[in-house]
Design a protein around this motif. Structure first.
Motif, PDB file in Angstrom:
ATOM      1  N   ASN A   1       0.827  -1.204   0.000  1.00 35.97           N
ATOM      2  CA  ASN A   1       0.000   0.000   0.000  1.00 35.97           C
ATOM      3  C   ASN A   1       0.861   1.254   0.000  1.00 35.97           C
ATOM      4  OD1 ASN A   1      -2.486  -1.286  -0.035  1.00 35.97           O
ATOM      5  ND2 ASN A   1      -2.678  -1.350   2.186  1.00 35.97           N
ATOM      6  N   TYR A   2       1.932   1.225   0.787  1.00 36.56           N
ATOM      7  CA  TYR A   2       2.841   2.360   0.842  1.00 36.56           C
ATOM      8  C   TYR A   2       3.580   2.502  -0.497  1.00 36.56           C
ATOM      9  CZ  TYR A   2       6.294   5.566   2.889  1.00 36.56           C
ATOM     10  OH  TYR A   2       7.089   6.646   3.174  1.00 36.56           O
ATOM     11  N   ALA A   3       3.955   1.387  -1.086  1.00 36.87           N
ATOM     12  CA  ALA A   3       4.628   1.411  -2.386  1.00 36.87           C
ATOM     13  C   ALA A   3       3.724   2.033  -3.447  1.00 36.87           C
ATOM     14  CB  ALA A   3       5.029  -0.001  -2.799  1.00 36.87           C
ATOM     15  N   CYS A   4       2.437   1.734  -3.414  1.00 40.06           N
ATOM     16  CA  CYS A   4       1.506   2.314  -4.382  1.00 40.06           C
ATOM     17  C   CYS A   4       1.508   3.836  -4.292  1.00 40.06           C
ATOM     18  CB  CYS A   4       0.090   1.784  -4.144  1.00 40.06           C
ATOM     19  SG  CYS A   4      -0.151   0.074  -4.654  1.00 40.06           S
ATOM     20  N   GLN A   5       1.528   4.330  -3.059  1.00 43.25           N
ATOM     21  CA  GLN A   5       1.550   5.780  -2.885  1.00 43.25           C
ATOM     22  C   GLN A   5       2.828   6.377  -3.464  1.00 43.25           C
ATOM     23  OE1 GLN A   5      -0.836   7.779  -1.678  1.00 43.25           O
ATOM     24  NE2 GLN A   5       0.446   9.582  -2.047  1.00 43.25           N
ATOM     25  N   LEU A   6       3.956   5.732  -3.214  1.00 42.99           N
ATOM     26  CA  LEU A   6       5.232   6.232  -3.727  1.00 42.99           C
ATOM     27  C   LEU A   6       5.279   6.145  -5.253  1.00 42.99           C
ATOM     28  CD1 LEU A   6       7.710   4.735  -1.095  1.00 42.99           C
ATOM     29  CD2 LEU A   6       6.771   7.051  -1.187  1.00 42.99           C
ATOM     30  N   LEU A   7       4.684   5.098  -5.812  1.00 40.59           N
ATOM     31  CA  LEU A   7       4.622   4.980  -7.275  1.00 40.59           C
ATOM     32  C   LEU A   7       3.775   6.101  -7.876  1.00 40.59           C
ATOM     33  CD1 LEU A   7       4.148   1.116  -7.540  1.00 40.59           C
ATOM     34  CD2 LEU A   7       6.082   2.394  -8.503  1.00 40.59           C
ATOM     35  N   GLU A   8       2.689   6.448  -7.200  1.00 38.29           N
ATOM     36  CA  GLU A   8       1.818   7.519  -7.689  1.00 38.29           C
ATOM     37  C   GLU A   8       2.523   8.869  -7.635  1.00 38.29           C
ATOM     38  OE1 GLU A   8      -1.874   7.297  -5.540  1.00 38.29           O
ATOM     39  OE2 GLU A   8      -2.076   5.144  -5.963  1.00 38.29           O
ATOM     40  N   GLU A   9       3.362   9.064  -6.627  1.00 36.91           N
ATOM     41  CA  GLU A   9       4.103  10.329  -6.516  1.00 36.91           C
ATOM     42  C   GLU A   9       5.134  10.473  -7.639  1.00 36.91           C
ATOM     43  OE1 GLU A   9       5.792  10.418  -2.649  1.00 36.91           O
ATOM     44  OE2 GLU A   9       3.855  10.523  -1.621  1.00 36.91           O
ATOM     45  N   ASN A  10       5.628   9.328  -8.133  1.00 40.03           N
ATOM     46  CA  ASN A  10       6.557   9.308  -9.271  1.00 40.03           C
ATOM     47  C   ASN A  10       7.826  10.129  -9.009  1.00 40.03           C
ATOM     48  OD1 ASN A  10       7.251   8.358 -11.834  1.00 40.03           O
ATOM     49  ND2 ASN A  10       6.435  10.163 -12.866  1.00 40.03           N
ATOM     50  N   ARG A  11       8.339  10.032  -7.779  1.00 42.14           N
ATOM     51  CA  ARG A  11       9.556  10.777  -7.424  1.00 42.14           C
ATOM     52  C   ARG A  11      10.787   9.872  -7.338  1.00 42.14           C
ATOM     53  NH1 ARG A  11       6.762  14.130  -2.414  1.00 42.14           N
ATOM     54  NH2 ARG A  11       5.379  15.424  -3.687  1.00 42.14           N
ATOM     55  N   HIS A  12      10.556   8.553  -7.285  1.00 42.71           N
ATOM     56  CA  HIS A  12      11.665   7.614  -7.110  1.00 42.71           C
ATOM     57  C   HIS A  12      11.540   6.469  -8.110  1.00 42.71           C
ATOM     58  CE1 HIS A  12      12.524   9.697  -3.369  1.00 42.71           C
ATOM     59  NE2 HIS A  12      11.275   9.491  -2.977  1.00 42.71           N
ATOM     60  N   SER A  13      12.656   5.816  -8.379  1.00 36.80           N
ATOM     61  CA  SER A  13      12.631   4.643  -9.248  1.00 36.80           C
ATOM     62  C   SER A  13      11.959   3.483  -8.516  1.00 36.80           C
ATOM     63  CB  SER A  13      14.057   4.246  -9.638  1.00 36.80           C
ATOM     64  OG  SER A  13      14.745   3.697  -8.519  1.00 36.80           O
ATOM     65  N   ILE A  14      11.544   2.493  -9.281  1.00 34.67           N
ATOM     66  CA  ILE A  14      10.895   1.328  -8.672  1.00 34.67           C
ATOM     67  C   ILE A  14      11.870   0.581  -7.770  1.00 34.67           C
ATOM     68  CG2 ILE A  14       9.917  -0.957  -9.216  1.00 34.67           C
ATOM     69  CD1 ILE A  14       8.545   0.400 -11.628  1.00 34.67           C
TER      70      ILE A  14
END
Length: 304
Positions: A245-258
């Motif tokens: 769930n936290y990873a989804c938020q970070l993916l949506e922010e699009n500030r870091h690589s996978i």
């Protein structure tokens, strides 16, 4: 950050409570209560915890929580920046408008009458926590802002307008997993609060079963049975849910690589991260990010 059972101080002549809290720095304790909660958070950036969901939010966070769902907001990394924004004699620039109400606030059977059937459905969904976005968030935020300045029937009408909008909109996401925090007695709530507090603080690292079981004052084997009976998940499944769930938020922010996100949320290799992500979300992290970017591109075209 132990969860606190909070009893909103309902006025003796009020069917539900509305309050506006002004502050410089957002930092609420992790808590839960028997009432429904509507909250509009006017704050630039922070982190929201709801059940087993953790995500960052930006200005205008609008959520609806059902009874006994633990939740909190924090400023996270913006504290120093925001603390230095205000002079000594300046008023706080940020605020939260919070509404607490019980299902029986308008009478024991009010929400069960046929005309309230659609609202009854959204009340049930709120047990997982709901975050609202889009045009619905704008409309509800406008009504939320009006609530503290109104009394009597106007305040009741505004609350019903908000609940009606929540019941018909499709512009929302559910936050926590199904069945989270169900059917706990008072002793369970205290014990699970301690367990959940520990998980929230350590979920991005390895959590030793022996250590978390010690917090619950039971053996590791008894802990595994106890935890699964109350969360419908093993400890590992629960932690993976939280991480993804936290990873989804970070993916949506699009500030870091996978790859960066993989290690940020607590996985120790990218293949395991990809496998768990697809297991829980049905698609890979790459596909998830591509879908989000595609939606953002479509929305920007519509605006133009």
């Amino acid at each position: 950050m132990k969860a606190i059972f909070a009893k909103p101080p309902l006025g003796s002549r009020a069917t539900f409570q509305v309050r506006k809290d002004n502050f410089d720095i957002l930092d609420t304790k992790w808590h839960y209560h028997a009432e429904y909660e509507l909250a509009y958070i006017h704050y630039p950036y922070g982190k929201r915890i709801a059940g087993n969901s953790m995500a960052t939010f930006e200005d205008g966070d609008l959520v609806f929580y059902g009874p006994n769902l633990p939740h909190a907001w924090s400023h996270e990394f913006v504290a120093e920046q925001k603390a230095n924004t205000f002079g000594v004699n300046e008023e706080p620039a940020h605020y939260a408008i919070v509404v607490h109400f019980s299902e029986s606030c308008f009478g024991e059977s009010f929400f069960t009458i046929p005309e309230m059937s659609v609202i009854q459905l959204i009340l049930k969904k709120s047990t997982r926590g709901i975050v609202v976005h889009g045009e619905s968030r704008k409309r509800i935020a406008k009504w939320m802002i009006q609530l503290p300045d109104n009394v009597g029937s106007k305040r009741v009408i505004l609350l019903l307008q908000i609940l009606e909008e929540l019941s018909i909109t499709k512009e929302y996401n559910l936050l926590s997993s199904t069945g989270y925090w169900d059917n706990l007695n008072g002793h369970d709530a205290v014990r699970m609060s301690s367990i959940y507090d520990y998980i929230i603080q350590h979920f991005t690292k390895e959590i030793a079963l022996e250590e978390i079981a010690a917090r619950a004052h039971i053996s590791p084997s008894a802990f595994c049975r106890y935890f699964k009976a109350r969360t419908k998940r093993t400890l590992k499944e629960f932690i993976n849910d939280l991480r993804i769930n936290y990873a989804c938020q970070l993916l949506e922010e699009n500030r870091h690589s996978i790859t960066q996100i993989c290690f940020e949320v607590g996985f120790n290799n990218i293949s395991n991260f990809n496998r768990r992500f697809k297991e829980i979300k049905g698609i890979t992290p790459q596909q998830y990010r591509a879908n989000i970017l595609s939606l953002s591109h479509t929305d920007s075209k519509r605006v133009v």
